[in-house]
Enzyme design. Structure first.
Site, PDB file in Angstrom:
ATOM      1  N   SER A  14       0.837  -1.213   0.000  1.00 51.67           N
ATOM      2  CA  SER A  14       0.000   0.000   0.000  1.00 51.67           C
ATOM      3  C   SER A  14       0.866   1.255   0.000  1.00 51.67           C
ATOM      4  CB  SER A  14      -0.985   0.000   1.177  1.00 51.67           C
ATOM      5  OG  SER A  14      -0.332   0.225   2.394  1.00 51.67           O
ATOM      6  N   HIS A 108       8.955   3.363   8.660  1.00 50.55           N
ATOM      7  CA  HIS A 108       8.700   2.551   9.849  1.00 50.55           C
ATOM      8  C   HIS A 108       7.438   3.102  10.520  1.00 50.55           C
ATOM      9  CE1 HIS A 108       9.817  -0.119  13.134  1.00 50.55           C
ATOM     10  NE2 HIS A 108       9.455   0.840  13.966  1.00 50.55           N
ATOM     11  N   GLU A 178       1.213   7.346   6.933  1.00 57.09           N
ATOM     12  CA  GLU A 178       2.357   6.841   6.143  1.00 57.09           C
ATOM     13  C   GLU A 178       2.160   7.197   4.672  1.00 57.09           C
ATOM     14  OE1 GLU A 178       3.548   2.720   6.708  1.00 57.09           O
ATOM     15  OE2 GLU A 178       2.623   2.697   8.683  1.00 57.09           O
TER      16      GLU A 178
HETATM   17  C1  GRF Z   1       4.061  -0.359   6.693  1.00 59.54           C
HETATM   18  O1  GRF Z   1       3.396  -0.253   7.920  1.00 59.54           O
HETATM   19  C2  GRF Z   1       5.446   0.204   6.783  1.00 59.54           C
HETATM   20  O2  GRF Z   1       5.554   1.224   7.724  1.00 59.54           O
HETATM   21  C3  GRF Z   1       6.266  -0.984   7.219  1.00 59.54           C
HETATM   22  O3  GRF Z   1       5.682  -2.083   6.586  1.00 59.54           O
HETATM   23  C4  GRF Z   1       4.307  -1.822   6.304  1.00 59.54           C
HETATM   24  C5  GRF Z   1       4.129  -2.083   4.849  1.00 59.54           C
HETATM   25  O4  GRF Z   1       2.793  -2.006   4.448  1.00 59.54           O
HETATM   26  N1  GRF Z   1       7.664  -0.807   6.930  1.00 59.54           N
HETATM   27  P1  GRF Z   1       2.435  -1.985   2.913  1.00 59.54           P
HETATM   28  O5  GRF Z   1       2.973  -3.259   2.281  1.00 59.54           O
HETATM   29  O6  GRF Z   1       3.052  -0.763   2.321  1.00 59.54           O
HETATM   30  O7  GRF Z   1       0.938  -1.941   2.876  1.00 59.54           O
END
Ligand code: GRF
Length: 233
Positions: A14, A108, A178
Site C-alpha cells: 500500500s 517505519h 504513512e
Molecule cells: C508499513 O506499515 C510500513 O511502515 C512498514 O511495513 C508496512 C508495509 O505495508 N515498513 P504496505 O505493504 O506498504 O501496505
C-alpha cells in the site's frame, strides 16, 4: 534530469501504491522498478497495473553477497539513483548500502528510535507502542544503514494513540499518515538529489501536534504538504 527510483517491497504494497499515486510531472523522481524478495505478493500486482517492471530476487538461504551483487547489477542496469523500501522485510546487503549511502529511505510505523530494531515490524510495533502506554505514535522516514531502523531520520509525523486502540486500529490510523508522509519525503529527497544538494530533514511545525486532536487525515495531509512546501525553496 529526472531521478530514477527503485522500490523494494515484501507484501501488499500500500505504501508502494501511495508512491505511485503521488507521481506527477512535477515530481523530481520516477519509479522505474519494483524489487521483491518473494513472488505472488500484492506489490507485484500493483506494479503490473502501473506498467512498472518488477523483479523477484530471492533472499532465503542465499548469502548477502550473492543477493547484493545480483541486486546491484539490476540497479545499475536500470540506472537507479534512489531506493525506497516500502514494507521490505529483509536487511539490505552491505554492498547495496555502501553503493547508495544516504540514497535509501525506509518507512517505519512508529516514532524511531523507539519501537524499532529486528523483529519490530507490522503488528509487533503497534503492540509494543500500546504496551508502553505512550499517547503519540506515528510514521518515521529514515535513511537506511547496515542495521535495522538505526539510520538518520528524514521525517516523522505524530499520530494520536486513542483510548480503546487495538494494534489493528492504531496500525490503520498510522498507515493513513504513512501514505501521506512517504511520497512527500521521497520527493523531498529526489529533489535534493536532482539539484545536487544535501537533503535537509523535515522540520516538524509546532501545529503538527495540535492537529492530532481531533485527528483528521485531511488536515494532516494539508499540514504535511505545507511543511514540505515551505522547505522546497
Ligand atoms: C508499513 O506499515 C510500513 O511502515 C512498514 O511495513 C508496512 C508495509 O505495508 N515498513 P504496505 O505493504 O506498504 O501496505
Amino acid at each position: 534530469m529526472s531521478v530514477s527510483v527503485a522500490v523494494f517491497a515484501s507484501g501488499g504494497g500500500s505504501n508502494f501504491q501511495s508512491l505511485l499515486d503521488y507521481e506527477t510531472e512535477d515530481c523530481a523522481g520516477r519509479i522505474e522498478l519494483l524489487i521483491t524478495d518473494r513472488p505472488n505478493i500484492g506489490a507485484i500486482d500493483r506494479a503490473d497495473r502501473a506498467g512498472i517492471q518488477s523483479q523477484v530476487i530471492p533472499v532465503k538461504g542465499r548469502s548477502p553477497d550473492a543477493v547484493g551483487l545480483e541486486t546491484l547489477e539490476l540497479l545499475e542496469k536500470n540506472e537507479i539513483h534512489v531506493i525506497l523500501l516500502a514494507g521490505y522485510l529483509r536487511l539490505l546487503p552491505p554492498v547495496i548500502v555502501q553503493a547508495y549511502r544516504r540514497l535509501i529511505l525506509n518507512i517505519h510505523p512508529a516514532l524511531l528510535p523507539s519501537f524499532g530494531g529486528q523483529g519490530m515490524w507490522g503488528h509487533h510495533v503497534h503492540k509494543a507502542v500500546l504496551a508502553a502506554g505512550v499517547s503519540i505514535s506515528g510514521p518515521t522516514i529514515h535513511f537506511v544503514d547496515e542495521e535495522y531502523d538505526t539510520g538518520a531520520i528524514l521525517a516523522q509525523w505524530p499520530v494520536p494513540v486513542m483510548a480503546g486502540d487495538t494494534p489493528d486500529t492504531l496500525a490503520a490510523r498510522v498507515l493513513k499518515v504513512e501514505h501521506l508522509l512517504y511520497p512527500r519525503a521521497a520527493n523531498h529527497l529526489c529533489r535534493a538529489v536532482d539539484r545536487g544538494e544535501a537533503v535537509v530533514p523535515l522540520t516538524l511545525p509546532a501545529s503538527a501536534v495540535s492537529f492530532t486532536d481531533p485527528f483528521s487525515v485531511e488536515a494532516v495531509g494539508a499540514e504535511i504538504d505545507a511543511a514540505f512546501t515551505s522547505m522546497a525553496g
